[in-house]
Write a protein that holds these residues in place. Structure first.
Motif, PDB file in Angstrom:
ATOM      1  N   TYR A  28      -8.180  -1.014   9.462  1.00 29.11           N
ATOM      2  CA  TYR A  28      -8.604   0.257   9.344  1.00 29.11           C
ATOM      3  C   TYR A  28      -8.609   0.640   7.743  1.00 29.11           C
ATOM      4  O   TYR A  28      -7.964   0.160   7.013  1.00 29.11           O
ATOM      5  CB  TYR A  28      -7.956   1.474   9.829  1.00 29.11           C
ATOM      6  CG  TYR A  28      -6.394   1.452   9.457  1.00 29.11           C
ATOM      7  CD1 TYR A  28      -6.056   2.307   8.821  1.00 29.11           C
ATOM      8  CD2 TYR A  28      -5.513   0.637  10.194  1.00 29.11           C
ATOM      9  CE1 TYR A  28      -4.755   2.644   8.381  1.00 29.11           C
ATOM     10  CE2 TYR A  28      -3.945   0.933   9.910  1.00 29.11           C
ATOM     11  CZ  TYR A  28      -3.869   1.643   9.140  1.00 29.11           C
ATOM     12  OH  TYR A  28      -2.494   2.050   8.551  1.00 29.11           O
ATOM     13  N   ARG A  47       2.215   3.195   9.235  1.00 27.89           N
ATOM     14  CA  ARG A  47       0.802   3.915   9.429  1.00 27.89           C
ATOM     15  C   ARG A  47       0.589   5.195   8.472  1.00 27.89           C
ATOM     16  O   ARG A  47       1.204   4.954   7.213  1.00 27.89           O
ATOM     17  CB  ARG A  47       0.955   4.568  10.710  1.00 27.89           C
ATOM     18  CG  ARG A  47       1.257   3.903  11.972  1.00 27.89           C
ATOM     19  CD  ARG A  47       0.148   2.858  12.148  1.00 27.89           C
ATOM     20  NE  ARG A  47      -0.023   2.114  13.341  1.00 27.89           N
ATOM     21  CZ  ARG A  47       0.249   0.683  13.181  1.00 27.89           C
ATOM     22  NH1 ARG A  47       0.667   0.042  12.231  1.00 27.89           N
ATOM     23  NH2 ARG A  47       0.361  -0.071  14.507  1.00 27.89           N
ATOM     24  N   VAL A  48      -0.264   5.800   8.550  1.00 32.72           N
ATOM     25  CA  VAL A  48      -0.724   6.806   7.581  1.00 32.72           C
ATOM     26  C   VAL A  48       0.457   7.632   7.324  1.00 32.72           C
ATOM     27  O   VAL A  48       0.671   7.940   6.143  1.00 32.72           O
ATOM     28  CB  VAL A  48      -1.871   7.783   8.159  1.00 32.72           C
ATOM     29  CG1 VAL A  48      -2.383   8.841   7.033  1.00 32.72           C
ATOM     30  CG2 VAL A  48      -3.272   6.822   8.441  1.00 32.72           C
ATOM     31  N   ASP A  83       3.359   6.701   7.147  1.00 37.26           N
ATOM     32  CA  ASP A  83       4.241   5.954   5.869  1.00 37.26           C
ATOM     33  C   ASP A  83       3.666   5.764   4.547  1.00 37.26           C
ATOM     34  O   ASP A  83       4.345   5.283   3.587  1.00 37.26           O
ATOM     35  CB  ASP A  83       4.604   4.729   6.747  1.00 37.26           C
ATOM     36  CG  ASP A  83       5.363   4.859   7.933  1.00 37.26           C
ATOM     37  OD1 ASP A  83       6.338   5.432   8.185  1.00 37.26           O
ATOM     38  OD2 ASP A  83       4.734   4.339   8.797  1.00 37.26           O
ATOM     39  N   ARG A 130       3.287  -2.458  10.665  1.00 39.08           N
ATOM     40  CA  ARG A 130       3.878  -1.318  11.516  1.00 39.08           C
ATOM     41  C   ARG A 130       3.674   0.021  10.843  1.00 39.08           C
ATOM     42  O   ARG A 130       3.821   1.172  11.702  1.00 39.08           O
ATOM     43  CB  ARG A 130       5.428  -1.436  11.933  1.00 39.08           C
ATOM     44  CG  ARG A 130       5.613  -2.681  13.089  1.00 39.08           C
ATOM     45  CD  ARG A 130       6.896  -2.529  13.794  1.00 39.08           C
ATOM     46  NE  ARG A 130       7.869  -2.890  12.983  1.00 39.08           N
ATOM     47  CZ  ARG A 130       8.422  -4.408  12.305  1.00 39.08           C
ATOM     48  NH1 ARG A 130       7.699  -5.353  13.309  1.00 39.08           N
ATOM     49  NH2 ARG A 130       9.393  -4.795  11.859  1.00 39.08           N
TER      50      ARG A 130
END
Length: 347
Positions: free
Chosen positions: A37, A199-200, A202, A197
């Protein structure tokens, strides 16, 4: 594949950031269990008490340490081991099971010697560096890294993977990285394990600086053939405009409300170059039926179009740009970057 029509507003109350995120590409390969993504985003500091800000600072440091940003910054500085990363060459990888599982010996070979980054990184200029490799096995273990031997025998078959282990594979010919831990092409890396693992929520802004002393840089070979690249980039910074609309579709009689964000280049920081942004409402005959010139304050602007009786039903689009962006031509205008710019009026 998927994308989003409007900015996602994410309040990260653990790190104290309000994130404006525009998803541009998302894909998932079920057979390989790979998600890819990409999006544009900007960070806004949240208001908080002194106690909250102190806790946010601690949480940000904890998030940063061992992160992919931390790793790329240490690669750029050629001091990965000093930053707590034990990085080994790897080949033959297919799948990695983490959190207590052992790698299948028929699937991977991990060499127990450290990667010598002198052979993988080359300075392009004072701002960018070329990073070339095949596959890396990365473990964040600061205490082990402090005493890790530089040369050991190869370890095949039974390397153990814990929650801080990541596997990094280069998916392009080379990655171009900078001192802030950014890279120019989101397709550069395939990431498995711990970093995959993240994500946004983080994410940290590219300008984040941990409240710890800097670790001395290692020496890096210089490639003088491409030094001019960064000089050209610095001399002509690129602006980008994004519009956050109040809804995706409109009918005659509605008011189109929007908020604009003006950022600079790959850093995605709010821009101070332009003091105004132009927003055009264009009909299906490619004629500008309404133009707004909006003042930009701290990289942001707000405006609206009232769809009165003078408008007819049809397909309209919105285009946004600054005078500075005209230097590079219309290819850099917002219509290229925001699918929401195609508006279906009267649907």
């Amino acid at each position: 594949m998927a994308d989003a029509d409007a900015f996602l507003i994410i309040e990260n109350r653990s790190l104290g950031y309000r994130i404006h995120y525009l998803l541009q590409d998302f894909g998932y390969n079920k057979a390989e269990d790979i998600a890819l993504y990409h999006g544009e985003f900007s960070f806004e500091e949240m208001e908080g008490t002194g106690e909250q800000k102190s806790q946010w600072a601690k949480n940000r440091l904890q998030t940063y340490q061992g992160s992919f940003m931390h790793f790329l910054r240490s690669v750029y500085a050629n001091n990965t081991l000093e930053n707590g990363f034990i990085v080994r060459p790897m080949y033959g990888y297919k799948r990695l099971k983490v959190d207590g599982y052992t790698i299948d010996p028929d699937m991977a070979v991990i060499k127990d010697r450290l990667v010598q980054f002198d052979s993988l990184i080359t300075v392009i200029d004072t701002g960018f560096m070329s990073f070339k490799f095949s596959m890396l096995y990365v473990n964040y273990a600061p205490q082990k890294a402090a005493t890790f031997a530089l040369n050991r025998s190869d370890a095949k078959k039974n390397k153990y993977s814990d929650s801080k282990t990541s596997i990094l594979k280069l998916a392009t010919e080379q990655a171009i990285i900078d001192e802030k831990g950014s890279y120019t092409d989101y397709r550069d890396f395939y990431i498995h394990g711990n970093w995959a693992r993240a994500r946004v929520g983080d994410q940290l802004p590219v300008e984040y600086k941990p409240p710890v002393p800097d670790i001395p840089r290692g020496s890096v070979p210089v490639n003088p053939l491409v030094v001019a690249f960064q000089k050209w980039t610095d001399s002509i910074p690129q602006e980008k405009v994004y519009l956050h609309m109040d809804k995706p579709y409109y009918a005659l009689g509605d008011t189109i409300w929007f908020k604009g964000y003006l950022t600079t280049g790959s850093s995605h920081q709010l821009s101070a170059i332009s003091g105004a942004v132009h927003v055009d409402l264009i009909n299906e005959r490619d004629s500008v039926v309404k133009n707004l010139k909006l003042p930009v304050t701290s990289g942001m602007a707000m405006g609206n179009f009232i769809l009165g009786d003078e408008y007819t039903e049809g397909n309209y689009r919105i285009r946004a740009y600054t005078q500075w962006m005209r230097n590079a031509g219309p290819v850099y205008f917002l219509t290229i970057h925001l699918p929401l710019a195609i508006l279906a009026i009267g649907m």
